[in-house]
Design a protein around this motif. Structure first.
Motif, PDB file in Angstrom:
ATOM      1  N   ARG A 461       0.906  -1.172   0.165  1.00 13.38           N
ATOM      2  CA  ARG A 461      -0.006  -0.123  -0.113  1.00 13.38           C
ATOM      3  C   ARG A 461       1.023   1.409   0.046  1.00 13.38           C
ATOM      4  O   ARG A 461       0.385   2.338   0.143  1.00 13.38           O
ATOM      5  N   PHE A 462       2.084   1.200  -0.181  1.00 18.57           N
ATOM      6  CA  PHE A 462       3.078   2.370   0.195  1.00 18.57           C
ATOM      7  C   PHE A 462       4.032   2.097  -1.276  1.00 18.57           C
ATOM      8  O   PHE A 462       4.592   1.116  -1.579  1.00 18.57           O
ATOM      9  N   ASP A 463       3.970   3.345  -2.041  1.00 25.24           N
ATOM     10  CA  ASP A 463       4.732   3.532  -3.163  1.00 25.24           C
ATOM     11  C   ASP A 463       5.522   4.706  -2.918  1.00 25.24           C
ATOM     12  O   ASP A 463       5.157   5.789  -2.762  1.00 25.24           O
ATOM     13  N   VAL A 464       6.913   4.727  -3.429  1.00 25.00           N
ATOM     14  CA  VAL A 464       7.841   5.717  -3.346  1.00 25.00           C
ATOM     15  C   VAL A 464       8.591   5.974  -4.631  1.00 25.00           C
ATOM     16  O   VAL A 464       9.118   5.097  -5.174  1.00 25.00           O
ATOM     17  N   GLN A 465       8.606   7.291  -5.256  1.00 27.12           N
ATOM     18  CA  GLN A 465       9.566   7.460  -6.238  1.00 27.12           C
ATOM     19  C   GLN A 465      10.437   8.625  -5.938  1.00 27.12           C
ATOM     20  O   GLN A 465       9.945   9.414  -5.335  1.00 27.12           O
ATOM     21  N   TYR A 466      11.543   8.755  -6.291  1.00 28.56           N
ATOM     22  CA  TYR A 466      12.494   9.819  -6.308  1.00 28.56           C
ATOM     23  C   TYR A 466      12.568  10.512  -7.408  1.00 28.56           C
ATOM     24  O   TYR A 466      12.875  10.115  -8.502  1.00 28.56           O
ATOM     25  N   VAL A 467      12.817  11.745  -7.387  1.00 32.70           N
ATOM     26  CA  VAL A 467      13.221  12.668  -8.659  1.00 32.70           C
ATOM     27  C   VAL A 467      14.460  13.546  -8.354  1.00 32.70           C
ATOM     28  O   VAL A 467      14.280  14.311  -7.108  1.00 32.70           O
ATOM     29  N   LEU A 468      15.503  13.631  -9.000  1.00 33.01           N
ATOM     30  CA  LEU A 468      16.652  14.334  -8.569  1.00 33.01           C
ATOM     31  C   LEU A 468      16.905  15.429  -9.620  1.00 33.01           C
ATOM     32  O   LEU A 468      16.753  15.154 -10.950  1.00 33.01           O
ATOM     33  N   SER A 469      16.981  16.465  -9.305  1.00 35.59           N
ATOM     34  CA  SER A 469      17.378  17.750 -10.236  1.00 35.59           C
ATOM     35  C   SER A 469      18.800  17.886 -10.660  1.00 35.59           C
ATOM     36  O   SER A 469      19.218  18.396 -11.566  1.00 35.59           O
ATOM     37  N   GLU A 470      19.719  17.226  -9.803  1.00 35.50           N
ATOM     38  CA  GLU A 470      21.248  17.108 -10.312  1.00 35.50           C
ATOM     39  C   GLU A 470      21.688  15.831  -9.916  1.00 35.50           C
ATOM     40  O   GLU A 470      22.443  15.700  -9.135  1.00 35.50           O
ATOM     41  N   PRO A 471      21.248  14.795 -10.536  1.00 35.49           N
ATOM     42  CA  PRO A 471      21.766  13.408 -10.327  1.00 35.49           C
ATOM     43  C   PRO A 471      23.336  13.161 -10.878  1.00 35.49           C
ATOM     44  O   PRO A 471      23.656  13.893 -11.670  1.00 35.49           O
ATOM     45  N   CYS A 472      23.819  12.280 -10.182  1.00 39.06           N
ATOM     46  CA  CYS A 472      25.185  11.767 -10.869  1.00 39.06           C
ATOM     47  C   CYS A 472      24.788  10.939 -12.069  1.00 39.06           C
ATOM     48  O   CYS A 472      23.617  10.448 -12.355  1.00 39.06           O
ATOM     49  N   ALA A 473      25.977  10.720 -12.997  1.00 33.72           N
ATOM     50  CA  ALA A 473      25.682   9.855 -14.143  1.00 33.72           C
ATOM     51  C   ALA A 473      25.076   8.553 -14.117  1.00 33.72           C
ATOM     52  O   ALA A 473      24.357   8.141 -14.924  1.00 33.72           O
ATOM     53  N   SER A 474      25.060   8.047 -12.995  1.00 36.67           N
ATOM     54  CA  SER A 474      24.768   6.567 -12.677  1.00 36.67           C
ATOM     55  C   SER A 474      23.332   6.373 -12.006  1.00 36.67           C
ATOM     56  O   SER A 474      22.823   5.370 -12.030  1.00 36.67           O
ATOM     57  N   TRP A 475      22.785   7.609 -11.935  1.00 37.90           N
ATOM     58  CA  TRP A 475      21.321   7.687 -11.514  1.00 37.90           C
ATOM     59  C   TRP A 475      20.065   7.208 -12.587  1.00 37.90           C
ATOM     60  O   TRP A 475      20.250   7.714 -13.846  1.00 37.90           O
ATOM     61  N   LYS A 476      19.696   5.838 -12.148  1.00 36.50           N
ATOM     62  CA  LYS A 476      18.620   5.442 -12.973  1.00 36.50           C
ATOM     63  C   LYS A 476      17.147   5.854 -12.560  1.00 36.50           C
ATOM     64  O   LYS A 476      16.256   5.368 -13.738  1.00 36.50           O
ATOM     65  N   GLY A 477      16.983   6.759 -11.696  1.00 33.75           N
ATOM     66  CA  GLY A 477      15.748   7.101 -11.468  1.00 33.75           C
ATOM     67  C   GLY A 477      15.339   8.291 -12.309  1.00 33.75           C
ATOM     68  O   GLY A 477      15.792   8.849 -13.237  1.00 33.75           O
TER      69      GLY A 477
END
Length: 532
Positions: A461-477
């Motif tokens: 019943r819990f879902d979390v998503q992350y959004v990055l404005s300055e991610p590193c190159a390996s960030w897949k989100g």
């Protein structure tokens, strides 16, 4: 005892610096903020105030100012205002005010008490504008709360029950508001029970704050936008163990106090100042308590979790979505900021039972190296003290109880009011679905990421998503900032009747989120936004 009532006003103010609410059919309203010039931060104002520079044009503290004289100082190059009978030269503060010149000019040449209380009630203006103090307002005649308009008095906008009469301001409106709640008390061999009949169906036990000091008992009941006070010097001694029960649907409050000795009390005690009074919460003085730092835990590279113990004799449980004010002295000036208490953890087995007992609270605080208050907090050690106010807020638990689908949009430390909502909905309840979209700059900025991930893995019943404005190159989100297509794909339910969307983050984030949600067809009654 006299029955205190005040003119009807909104509380907390829609322009509050802590939050905005679009619930209850209100339109979203934010406090305007402007970009300050370099060298015009709050810390710069503190330094200027302590520099010895004359901020009163040589007239500081020596004048008795008439209303006629005050009204003359109403321009951007010469602006005075009065708050609770004290007159200040606000001209030098214009460039340092986060709300800009326009907001301050609303009180120029006038009584700014109500304007100040609506936006900055918890701020110590005597400390903030100490070097701008011109003198006392000369009052030729007090206006009665029951008097009608007087001849020659023009309509104004800033008079409050804390204000003094000025020639260009109206008389107060006739008294209105809640009557003083009826109360009673009972006893047996072991305890005293005080019953308060609030008649508010949404009353909860967290809205009762108890303080006991040197035999004096103070009970604070927050009833809608009002504060009811009982203040007594007790007949006999009681222990520090209290319990508060509220009858669902009726608002009847039972406060149980344990006796120290098994003796029959002849009376409850002697009334003290302010006993059995009720007034608008916005008109009450913000009260602080010295709280002891019990523990400090690192949450991220710049954020700490502080456990603070309330004074002996105090019981304060903070409701969902409410905040407290934290105050400290910075170079001799009192500075305050608002923070929303968080649970000790998102794991059920790691909950601190003292939170539910109203004995401690946890604050998650980001330390800004160039900030004003947080560098002081960042230097605190275990055993040090920090001043904490009563709690306040616009969020009613009934909003949460009516929804089955909770959507949370948070940026940075905007996660803090969401943490208790997540815990209540996912751990304590069994019928709510929760979605969290969490915006940050980098992955290392994500607060409680491990706990959020673990909770999502353990509960469907819990879902979390992350959004990055300055991610590193390996960030897949997800990357970037809040935008329409993100929200369209994220919000799963199409049944808007049982949905509540909560938003918290920096002002630009919150304003963008509210605008996007409106474009997507979500109504005001479906949204609650916190502004911090």
């Amino acid at each position: 005892m006299s029955h205190l009532t005040v003119p009807v006003q909104q509380f907390p103010s829609l322009n509050s610096a802590q939050r905005i609410s679009t619930g209850q059919g209100q339109q979203p309203t934010t406090r305007n903020k402007v970009a300050l010039k370099p060298g015009r931060s709050l810390m710069d104002w503190v330094r200027l105030s302590k520099s010895g520079r004359d901020l009163c044009s040589g007239r500081g503290g020596r004048l008795e100012v008439t209303g006629e004289e005050l009204a003359k100082h109403n321009t951007e190059t010469d602006a005075w205002t009065t708050v609770r009978g004290k007159v200040y030269n606000i001209t030098p503060y214009f460039e340092y005010h986060p709300g800009g010149v326009e907001e301050l000019m609303r009180g120029a040449g006038k009584d700014g008490t109500q304007l100040f209380d609506e936006i900055h009630k918890w701020v110590n203006i005597d400390s903030m504008l100490e070097k701008c103090f011109i003198g006392k307002l000369k009052v030729e005649k007090h206006l009665s709360c029951t008097s009608g308009p007087k001849k020659g008095i023009q309509q104004g906008n800033f008079l409050s029950p804390n204000s003094l009469a000025l020639p260009d301001l109206p008389a107060l409106k006739p008294p209105s508001g809640l009557p003083i709640p009826r109360h009673d008390w009972f006893q047996n061999k072991q305890c005293i029970t005080i019953t308060v009949y609030t008649k508010w169906k949404d009353m909860i036990h967290e809205n009762v704050i108890i303080d006991q000091t040197n035999g004096r008992l103070r009970v604070t009941c927050l009833i809608q936008e009002y504060t009811y006070i009982m203040h007594l010097e007790l007949e006999e001694k009681i222990s520090g163990n209290y319990s508060v029960n509220v009858a669902e649907g009726t608002g009847k409050v039972d406060i149980r106090l344990e006796k120290v000795q098994d003796i029959q009390w002849k009376s409850l005690g002697i009334p003290c100042k302010g006993h059995n009074t009720i007034k608008k919460t916005i008109e009450t003085e913000t009260r602080y308590r010295n709280c002891c730092v019990l523990s400090i835990h690192k949450v991220s590279h710049d954020t700490n979790l502080y456990c603070l113990e309330l004074p002996p004799g105090t019981r304060m449980c903070v409701p969902l979505g409410h905040h407290v004010h934290v105050k400290a002295s910075v170079e001799g000036m009192e500075i305050s900021r608002s923070y929303t208490p968080v649970p000790s953890s998102l794991a059920k087995e790691e909950q601190d039972p003292r939170v539910a007992q109203g004995r401690v609270l946890y604050l998650m605080i980001k330390i800004y190296s160039e900030g004003t208050l947080t560098p002081v907090i960042g230097k605190l050690l275990i055993g040090d003290s920090l001043q904490i106010s009563d709690h306040e807020g616009t969020y009613y638990e009934s909003q949460y109880r009516q929804c089955t689908h909770l959507v949370l949009l948070a940026a940075g430390t905007g996660l803090t009011p969401m943490t208790r909502l997540i815990y209540e909905a996912v751990i304590q309840d069994t019928d709510r679905h929760v979605q969290l979209m969490f915006f940050n700059k980098t992955e290392e900025d994500i607060l409680w990421k491990e706990q959020l991930q673990q909770l999502a893995q353990q509960n469907q019943r819990f879902d979390v998503q992350y959004v990055l404005s300055e991610p590193c190159a390996s960030w897949k989100g997800l990357r970037g900032r809040i935008r329409k297509e993100l929200l369209e794909s994220f919000i799963l339910t199409k049944d808007k009747r049982k949905m509540l969307i909560c938003v918290c983050g920096p002002n630009p984030f919150t304003e963008a989120a509210l605008s996007l949600l409106k474009d997507l067809g979500y109504g005001d009654n479906m949204i609650h936004a916190f502004l911090g």
